[in-house]
Write a protein that holds these residues in place. Structure first.
Motif, PDB file in Angstrom:
ATOM      1  N   VAL A  23       0.847  -1.202   0.000  1.00 26.50           N
ATOM      2  CA  VAL A  23       0.000   0.000   0.000  1.00 26.50           C
ATOM      3  C   VAL A  23       0.879   1.247   0.000  1.00 26.50           C
ATOM      4  CG1 VAL A  23      -1.644   1.342   1.375  1.00 26.50           C
ATOM      5  CG2 VAL A  23      -1.984  -1.108   1.059  1.00 26.50           C
ATOM      6  N   GLY A  24       1.951   1.224   0.753  1.00 20.46           N
ATOM      7  CA  GLY A  24       2.884   2.354   0.777  1.00 20.46           C
ATOM      8  C   GLY A  24       3.538   2.583  -0.572  1.00 20.46           C
ATOM      9  N   LEU A  25       3.907   1.518  -1.267  1.00 22.59           N
ATOM     10  CA  LEU A  25       4.524   1.660  -2.587  1.00 22.59           C
ATOM     11  C   LEU A  25       3.537   2.235  -3.600  1.00 22.59           C
ATOM     12  CD1 LEU A  25       6.603  -1.644  -2.778  1.00 22.59           C
ATOM     13  CD2 LEU A  25       7.463   0.675  -2.452  1.00 22.59           C
ATOM     14  N   VAL A  26       2.292   1.797  -3.546  1.00 22.62           N
ATOM     15  CA  VAL A  26       1.272   2.344  -4.453  1.00 22.62           C
ATOM     16  C   VAL A  26       1.042   3.818  -4.144  1.00 22.62           C
ATOM     17  CG1 VAL A  26      -1.172   2.226  -5.071  1.00 22.62           C
ATOM     18  CG2 VAL A  26       0.172   0.135  -4.884  1.00 22.62           C
ATOM     19  N   THR A  27       0.995   4.171  -2.872  1.00 21.99           N
ATOM     20  CA  THR A  27       0.837   5.568  -2.474  1.00 21.99           C
ATOM     21  C   THR A  27       2.011   6.405  -2.940  1.00 21.99           C
ATOM     22  OG1 THR A  27      -0.410   4.849  -0.531  1.00 21.99           O
ATOM     23  CG2 THR A  27       0.452   7.099  -0.505  1.00 21.99           C
ATOM     24  N   LEU A  28       3.214   5.862  -2.805  1.00 18.01           N
ATOM     25  CA  LEU A  28       4.416   6.559  -3.263  1.00 18.01           C
ATOM     26  C   LEU A  28       4.352   6.841  -4.752  1.00 18.01           C
ATOM     27  CD1 LEU A  28       7.280   7.608  -2.645  1.00 18.01           C
ATOM     28  CD2 LEU A  28       8.094   5.287  -3.119  1.00 18.01           C
ATOM     29  N   MET A  29       3.923   5.863  -5.536  1.00 17.84           N
ATOM     30  CA  MET A  29       3.820   6.066  -6.983  1.00 17.84           C
ATOM     31  C   MET A  29       2.760   7.115  -7.311  1.00 17.84           C
ATOM     32  SD  MET A  29       6.218   4.492  -8.261  1.00 17.84           S
ATOM     33  CE  MET A  29       5.792   5.002  -9.901  1.00 17.84           C
ATOM     34  N   SER A  33       3.612  10.611  -9.271  1.00 16.22           N
ATOM     35  CA  SER A  33       2.871  10.947 -10.483  1.00 16.22           C
ATOM     36  C   SER A  33       2.199  12.313 -10.349  1.00 16.22           C
ATOM     37  CB  SER A  33       1.808   9.899 -10.771  1.00 16.22           C
ATOM     38  OG  SER A  33       2.409   8.648 -10.981  1.00 16.22           O
ATOM     39  N   LYS A  34       1.587  12.574  -9.204  1.00 17.87           N
ATOM     40  CA  LYS A  34       0.924  13.858  -8.990  1.00 17.87           C
ATOM     41  C   LYS A  34       1.932  14.999  -9.037  1.00 17.87           C
ATOM     42  CE  LYS A  34      -2.099  16.365  -5.925  1.00 17.87           C
ATOM     43  NZ  LYS A  34      -2.940  16.348  -4.755  1.00 17.87           N
ATOM     44  N   HIS A  35       3.096  14.789  -8.460  1.00 17.94           N
ATOM     45  CA  HIS A  35       4.141  15.810  -8.463  1.00 17.94           C
ATOM     46  C   HIS A  35       4.569  16.132  -9.900  1.00 17.94           C
ATOM     47  CE1 HIS A  35       7.405  18.182  -6.880  1.00 17.94           C
ATOM     48  NE2 HIS A  35       8.249  17.512  -7.630  1.00 17.94           N
ATOM     49  N   ILE A  39       4.195  19.765 -11.930  1.00 19.28           N
ATOM     50  CA  ILE A  39       5.326  20.457 -12.548  1.00 19.28           C
ATOM     51  C   ILE A  39       5.003  20.817 -13.988  1.00 19.28           C
ATOM     52  CG2 ILE A  39       7.695  20.134 -13.374  1.00 19.28           C
ATOM     53  CD1 ILE A  39       8.231  18.559 -10.819  1.00 19.28           C
ATOM     54  N   VAL A  40       4.441  19.881 -14.741  1.00 21.46           N
ATOM     55  CA  VAL A  40       4.082  20.148 -16.132  1.00 21.46           C
ATOM     56  C   VAL A  40       3.002  21.223 -16.214  1.00 21.46           C
ATOM     57  CG1 VAL A  40       3.032  19.132 -18.183  1.00 21.46           C
ATOM     58  CG2 VAL A  40       4.792  17.872 -16.943  1.00 21.46           C
ATOM     59  N   GLN A  41       2.012  21.166 -15.341  1.00 22.75           N
ATOM     60  CA  GLN A  41       0.950  22.168 -15.340  1.00 22.75           C
ATOM     61  C   GLN A  41       1.514  23.554 -15.046  1.00 22.75           C
ATOM     62  OE1 GLN A  41      -2.120  21.430 -12.470  1.00 22.75           O
ATOM     63  NE2 GLN A  41      -3.294  23.234 -13.042  1.00 22.75           N
ATOM     64  N   PHE A  42       2.420  23.657 -14.101  1.00 20.56           N
ATOM     65  CA  PHE A  42       3.031  24.940 -13.752  1.00 20.56           C
ATOM     66  C   PHE A  42       3.818  25.499 -14.931  1.00 20.56           C
ATOM     67  CE2 PHE A  42       6.565  27.375 -11.822  1.00 20.56           C
ATOM     68  CZ  PHE A  42       5.819  28.357 -11.202  1.00 20.56           C
TER      69      PHE A  42
END
Length: 62
Positions: A23-29, A33-35, A39-42
């Motif tokens: 669960v931690g690894l999925v959360t990390l991914m 991805s959100k980060h 960055i691209v949106q900014f």
């Protein structure tokens, strides 16, 4: 790279690959991805505001 770093600690023996770790690894991914999306949106917003492409990618470069 974040996933690789987490898996290195698992392989060294600091943790086991149980359900909590998975669960931690999925959360990390998800966070990584959100980060990347933010960055691209900014950078896209800076380009729309009239900045050159190079400066939008690296805001401190000028």
């Amino acid at each position: 790279m974040a996933l690789f770093g987490a898996l290195v600690f698992i392989n060294i023996g600091f943790s086991t690959l149980n359900i909590d770790t998975q669960v931690g690894l999925v959360t990390l991914m998800g966070l990584v991805s959100k980060h990347g999306i933010l960055i691209v949106q900014f950078a896209n917003e800076l380009q729309r505001a009239g900045r050159p492409k190079r400066e939008a990618r690296h805001p401190q470069a000028g």
